[in-house]
Write a protein that holds these residues in place. Structure first.
Motif, PDB file in Angstrom:
ATOM      1  N   UNK A  61       0.761  -1.212   0.059  1.00 52.58           N
ATOM      2  CA  UNK A  61      -0.113  -0.132  -0.123  1.00 52.58           C
ATOM      3  C   UNK A  61       0.994   1.305  -0.011  1.00 52.58           C
ATOM      4  N   UNK A  62       1.935   1.042   0.673  1.00 53.18           N
ATOM      5  CA  UNK A  62       2.772   2.194   0.593  1.00 53.18           C
ATOM      6  C   UNK A  62       3.632   2.476  -0.440  1.00 53.18           C
ATOM      7  N   UNK A  63       3.645   1.198  -1.206  1.00 50.73           N
ATOM      8  CA  UNK A  63       4.522   1.626  -2.656  1.00 50.73           C
ATOM      9  C   UNK A  63       5.864   1.401  -2.541  1.00 50.73           C
ATOM     10  N   UNK A  64       6.418   1.072  -1.353  1.00 48.01           N
ATOM     11  CA  UNK A  64       7.974   1.077  -1.131  1.00 48.01           C
ATOM     12  C   UNK A  64       8.704   0.113  -1.983  1.00 48.01           C
ATOM     13  N   UNK A  65       9.962   0.387  -2.511  1.00 56.09           N
ATOM     14  CA  UNK A  65      10.573  -0.352  -3.395  1.00 56.09           C
ATOM     15  C   UNK A  65      11.325  -1.434  -2.452  1.00 56.09           C
ATOM     16  N   UNK A  66      11.344  -2.625  -3.017  1.00 61.30           N
ATOM     17  CA  UNK A  66      11.828  -3.854  -2.028  1.00 61.30           C
ATOM     18  C   UNK A  66      13.073  -3.656  -1.758  1.00 61.30           C
ATOM     19  N   UNK A  67      13.822  -3.060  -2.854  1.00 58.56           N
ATOM     20  CA  UNK A  67      15.350  -2.864  -2.575  1.00 58.56           C
ATOM     21  C   UNK A  67      15.451  -1.762  -1.274  1.00 58.56           C
ATOM     22  N   UNK A  68      14.580  -1.217  -0.895  1.00 61.90           N
ATOM     23  CA  UNK A  68      14.952   0.142   0.047  1.00 61.90           C
ATOM     24  C   UNK A  68      14.338  -0.535   1.600  1.00 61.90           C
ATOM     25  N   UNK A  69      14.052  -1.642   1.725  1.00 56.65           N
ATOM     26  CA  UNK A  69      13.634  -2.152   2.943  1.00 56.65           C
ATOM     27  C   UNK A  69      14.325  -3.250   3.472  1.00 56.65           C
ATOM     28  N   UNK A  70      14.624  -3.104   4.702  1.00 57.64           N
ATOM     29  CA  UNK A  70      15.521  -4.292   5.272  1.00 57.64           C
ATOM     30  C   UNK A  70      14.490  -4.799   6.527  1.00 57.64           C
ATOM     31  N   UNK A  71      14.548  -6.106   6.653  1.00 59.82           N
ATOM     32  CA  UNK A  71      13.701  -6.796   7.445  1.00 59.82           C
ATOM     33  C   UNK A  71      14.597  -7.439   8.536  1.00 59.82           C
ATOM     34  N   UNK A  72      14.681  -7.198   9.693  1.00 59.12           N
ATOM     35  CA  UNK A  72      15.537  -7.733  10.619  1.00 59.12           C
ATOM     36  C   UNK A  72      15.131  -8.320  11.748  1.00 59.12           C
ATOM     37  N   UNK A  73      15.737  -9.492  11.943  1.00 64.53           N
ATOM     38  CA  UNK A  73      14.999 -10.360  13.249  1.00 64.53           C
ATOM     39  C   UNK A  73      16.101 -11.044  14.147  1.00 64.53           C
ATOM     40  N   UNK A  74      15.550 -11.540  15.275  1.00 66.28           N
ATOM     41  CA  UNK A  74      16.474 -12.254  16.165  1.00 66.28           C
ATOM     42  C   UNK A  74      16.427 -13.666  16.030  1.00 66.28           C
ATOM     43  N   UNK A  75      16.181 -14.424  17.034  1.00 67.66           N
ATOM     44  CA  UNK A  75      15.921 -15.811  16.885  1.00 67.66           C
ATOM     45  C   UNK A  75      14.628 -16.330  17.512  1.00 67.66           C
ATOM     46  N   UNK A  76      13.804 -17.360  16.941  1.00 71.14           N
ATOM     47  CA  UNK A  76      12.727 -17.784  17.328  1.00 71.14           C
ATOM     48  C   UNK A  76      11.795 -17.971  15.993  1.00 71.14           C
ATOM     49  N   UNK A  77      10.560 -18.449  16.359  1.00 73.22           N
ATOM     50  CA  UNK A  77       9.538 -18.719  15.141  1.00 73.22           C
ATOM     51  C   UNK A  77       9.318 -17.392  14.456  1.00 73.22           C
ATOM     52  N   UNK A  78       9.012 -16.352  14.945  1.00 75.72           N
ATOM     53  CA  UNK A  78       8.764 -15.076  14.269  1.00 75.72           C
ATOM     54  C   UNK A  78       9.807 -14.782  13.596  1.00 75.72           C
ATOM     55  N   UNK A  79      10.962 -14.929  14.104  1.00 72.68           N
ATOM     56  CA  UNK A  79      12.311 -14.248  13.503  1.00 72.68           C
ATOM     57  C   UNK A  79      12.809 -14.981  12.247  1.00 72.68           C
ATOM     58  N   UNK A  80      11.950 -16.034  11.964  1.00 65.96           N
ATOM     59  CA  UNK A  80      12.091 -16.812  10.359  1.00 65.96           C
ATOM     60  C   UNK A  80      11.576 -15.992   9.487  1.00 65.96           C
ATOM     61  N   UNK A  81      10.394 -15.015   9.942  1.00 67.33           N
ATOM     62  CA  UNK A  81       9.906 -14.395   8.814  1.00 67.33           C
ATOM     63  C   UNK A  81      10.778 -13.974   7.798  1.00 67.33           C
ATOM     64  N   UNK A  82      11.766 -13.080   8.046  1.00 72.06           N
ATOM     65  CA  UNK A  82      12.949 -12.396   7.121  1.00 72.06           C
ATOM     66  C   UNK A  82      13.086 -13.490   5.719  1.00 72.06           C
ATOM     67  N   UNK A  83      13.177 -14.703   6.204  1.00 77.02           N
ATOM     68  CA  UNK A  83      14.067 -15.692   5.219  1.00 77.02           C
ATOM     69  C   UNK A  83      12.600 -15.665   3.995  1.00 77.02           C
ATOM     70  N   UNK A  84      11.529 -15.674   4.354  1.00 81.73           N
ATOM     71  CA  UNK A  84      10.451 -15.856   3.276  1.00 81.73           C
ATOM     72  C   UNK A  84      10.152 -14.427   2.280  1.00 81.73           C
ATOM     73  N   UNK A  85      10.807 -13.447   2.649  1.00 77.28           N
ATOM     74  CA  UNK A  85      10.217 -12.296   1.995  1.00 77.28           C
ATOM     75  C   UNK A  85      11.670 -11.568   1.346  1.00 77.28           C
ATOM     76  N   UNK A  86      11.173 -11.042   0.118  1.00 77.50           N
ATOM     77  CA  UNK A  86      12.240 -10.725  -0.716  1.00 77.50           C
ATOM     78  C   UNK A  86      12.685  -9.089  -0.526  1.00 77.50           C
ATOM     79  N   UNK A  87      12.969  -9.043   0.669  1.00 75.15           N
ATOM     80  CA  UNK A  87      13.617  -7.468   0.757  1.00 75.15           C
ATOM     81  C   UNK A  87      15.290  -8.121   1.204  1.00 75.15           C
ATOM     82  N   UNK A  88      15.737  -6.946   1.931  1.00 73.83           N
ATOM     83  CA  UNK A  88      17.246  -7.151   2.259  1.00 73.83           C
ATOM     84  C   UNK A  88      16.836  -7.799   3.877  1.00 73.83           C
ATOM     85  N   UNK A  89      17.420  -8.879   4.007  1.00 74.64           N
ATOM     86  CA  UNK A  89      16.822  -9.670   5.314  1.00 74.64           C
ATOM     87  C   UNK A  89      18.163 -10.094   6.024  1.00 74.64           C
ATOM     88  N   UNK A  90      17.994  -9.936   7.305  1.00 73.94           N
ATOM     89  CA  UNK A  90      19.176  -9.887   8.196  1.00 73.94           C
ATOM     90  C   UNK A  90      18.391 -10.833   9.535  1.00 73.94           C
TER      91      UNK A  90
END
Lengths: 270, 380
Positions: free
Chosen positions: A35-64
């Motif tokens: 909805x915000x129309x952000x470019x995927x290249x401009x998004x970084x999704x960062x997580x720690x450890x745990x079930x929720x923290x596996x989210x970045x692996x599934x998403x086509x952003x810069x993921x950490x």
């Protein structure tokens, strides 16, 4: 919208169990970004450890995918180094408020320009259902076989007290609200927090006889009270209820703006 | 009156570290106050914003390490500084930087340990922590400066190595070197051999952040440059995504460790003095090597054939160099402010073919030239 545009389809199936609410949150994040129309290249999704923290692996952003509890620390450096990145942190209740509790309150105090989405399922899911800082008192966990002797954190109140500029809570059942809050948080300057209550039937529901994912979402549906209404209710009446809504929405100069002032001062020789 | 040379400075070791970092291109520092390293943070809090860089005091040592890695992934050369207890706290994230191959510099101005130990006194007890402080088999580079000027040079080198080999680099200073004030002639920036990480040359869809290329050092894209990839501390394959495939894990971890070992000749530096005809070789590093130098000169003045071998690189360990230089000596002395962390490695490197005499002190006091001289002349 085309969810697949944002997903790393070759990384499916995801690791989340039947009845888990995490995927619902992931879709909400993607809808808001779309909805915000952000470019995927401009998004970084960062997580720690745990079930929720596996989210970045599934998403086509810069993921950490960082170390347990430390996503905000890494994200802080990343955001400062490249301020044009939209930095989003996803975290679980244990990751965010136990091992990462210090980073959480200080990110809020510092008002660093990051949005944090906390998947609160009251339990350490990935490691097998140990008691977490948000497990309600007396509830059972694999490390609280006689019931949890601790009192839980109220994550949204914690974020509010620590200074976050935007704090809201929803459940995964209340998808419209969730979208609304995550969308607001992403557009906020400064540190914004959205706490989403999400069922963990495998590790929490099963042990506490709360049924499957559908049962647990039904509970969310039938026991949620808006924050305005809750203000006029007694503690007894609120027992066992989920209070959702926008806890904080304020304007405050963000860390990056403050540091830009520091740079100006340093460079002007004052 | 003579015009003062603006390149001549009277600097403390910790100031030289901060200035060396700036010269190397460091534009991000995250730290947490700890004696005896805090001057590095203080100087950078003043200097970085002047250069448009960022200083941030984090909530703890762990956060400072995490933020340093995050900043590097964002494309900015980044450093953190600490001392013993803080170095312990940083270890998990140092392992992350090693595993995910994120360049960064970690300064450890060693103080007495274990635990809170001797905050204001020197020690050299983190030799093994620098090598094995984080869990699992991983490569590491650790450099040990012996003077203020060398602290400047080695901080620059630490950045160059971190960038070149995509690895965390430890600057293993100590309280004496960190708080020593000496004259420094600041070298011209062109002489510093400034190095930047190798960038991918392929289009994003072909980018493999951990590819097994012939160099063993994969190109690194910074976040936000159009290469949307995944970075994790989990065992991963060439694409950066986690894997449980034993062959892929073995191959990646072997490459990870090999990438430093195969370039060790380009990394390792030692200093020798009077070793050509030496019968007694004194091995040391950091501030202790300053006492060794005095003792060796004193011995030479009395006609005793003593020589000095100073390890500028601690890890990878200069075992080959030690073996070669000590080949014709009859006795090796290892002087260090710990209970033999280096001596043990020296014995291993020389296959115990020579007697290794240990001089160890762990009470916060430096080892004196006399103590070393006495060991040189002692018949043992």
């Amino acid at each position: 919208m085309d969810y697949l545009y944002y997903l790393r389809q070759d990384k499916m199936p995801h690791i989340w169990c039947d009845g888990c609410g995490h995927g619902i949150i992931l879709k909400s994040i993607l809808r808001c970004v779309d909805k915000l129309g952000w470019d995927k290249n401009d998004i970084a999704l960062v997580s720690g450890i745990g079930c929720s923290s596996r989210t970045p692996g599934y998403v086509d952003f810069n993921t950490l995918h960082t170390t347990h509890g430390r996503a905000l620390a890494f994200a802080t450096g990343l955001k400062i180094a490249n301020p044009k990145l939209h930095v989003i942190v996803v975290s679980g209740d244990g990751d965010a408020t136990a091992i990462g509790g210090n980073h959480f309150i200080h990110a809020a105090r510092r008002n660093i320009d990051i949005t944090m989405i906390i998947y609160n399922n009251y339990i350490y899911g990935m490691t097998g259902g140990q008691v977490s800082p948000t497990t309600p008192a007396h509830k059972k966990a694999s490390t609280a076989p006689y019931g949890n002797p601790d009192e839980p954190f109220d994550i949204s109140r914690l974020a509010q007290a620590a200074g976050a500029t935007y704090v809201a809570r929803s459940t995964v059942y209340h998808v419209g609200k969730m979208d609304n809050y995550i969308g607001n948080a992403l557009q906020k300057t400064g540190f914004s927090v959205v706490e989403i209550l999400t069922p963990c039937p495998t590790s929490y529901g099963r042990r506490n006889k709360e049924g499957n994912g559908v049962d647990m979402m039904r509970y969310q549906k039938e026991n949620t009270i808006g924050i305005e209404k809750a203000k006029n209710m007694s503690a007894e009446a609120l027992a066992g209820k989920i209070v959702t809504g926008v806890f904080v929405d304020k304007e405050q100069e963000s860390y990056l703006n403050r540091y830009n002032e520091v740079i100006k001062k340093a460079q002007s020789g004052v | 009156m003579e015009t003062p040379n603006p390149n001549i400075k009277m600097w403390q070791g910790n100031v030289a570290c901060a200035e060396g970092a700036l010269a190397a291109g460091c534009r991000f520092f995250a730290g947490y106050p700890i004696t005896p390293s805090s001057e590095i943070a203080e100087v950078l809090s003043l200097r970085l914003p002047k250069l448009g860089g960022n200083f941030i005091q984090m909530e703890d040592e762990i956060a400072a390490m995490g933020a340093t890695i995050g900043a590097s992934l964002g494309g900015v050369k980044a450093m953190t500084a600490t001392s013993g207890p803080g170095f312990s706290l940083k270890q998990e994230n140092i392992g992350f930087a090693a595993m995910a191959e994120i360049p960064c510099v970690v300064v450890n101005v060693q103080r007495g340990g274990p635990s809170t130990g001797l905050p204001t006194h020197a020690a050299q007890g983190d030799v093994m922590q620098a090598r094995w402080g984080t869990h699992g088999d991983h490569p590491i580079i650790a450099l040990a400066p012996g003077s203020v000027r060398e602290t400047y040079d080695m901080t620059v080198k630490a950045f160059n190595l971190a960038e070149k080999y995509r690895t965390p680099v430890i600057l293993l200073s100590d309280e004496i070197v960190g708080h020593l004030t000496e004259k420094v002639e600041v070298p011209p920036i062109e002489s510093l051999g400034l190095t930047d990480r190798k960038k991918p040359t392929v289009p994003p869809e072909q980018y493999r952040p951990y590819e097994m290329d012939s160099s063993d050092i994969p190109p690194m894209a910074n976040f936000g440059e159009g290469y949307r990839y995944h970075v994790t501390g989990l065992a991963h394959d060439e694409t950066g995504f986690p894997t449980n495939n034993p062959e892929k894990i073995q191959a990646q971890l072997e490459r990870l460790n090999r990438k430093i070992e195969r370039y060790r000749d380009e990394i390792v530096e030692v200093e020798v003095q009077y070793t050509e005809d030496a019968e007694i070789l004194v091995i040391s590093f950091g501030s202790t090597a300053r006492s060794v130098r005095r003792a060796v000169i004193n011995a030479r003045e009395q006609g005793i054939k003593a020589g000095l071998l100073r390890l500028k690189t601690i890890w990878p360990f200069p075992g080959k160099e030690i073996e070669a230089i000590s080949a014709s000596v009859r006795k090796i002395i290892v002087a260090e402010m710990n209970l033999g962390q280096l001596a043990h490695e020296v014995e291993w490197a020389t296959r115990r073919s020579k007697p290794v005499v240990r001089i160890n002190k762990i009470n916060g006091e430096p080892i004196t030239p006399n103590e070393i001289f006495n060991a040189i002349i002692r018949q043992d």
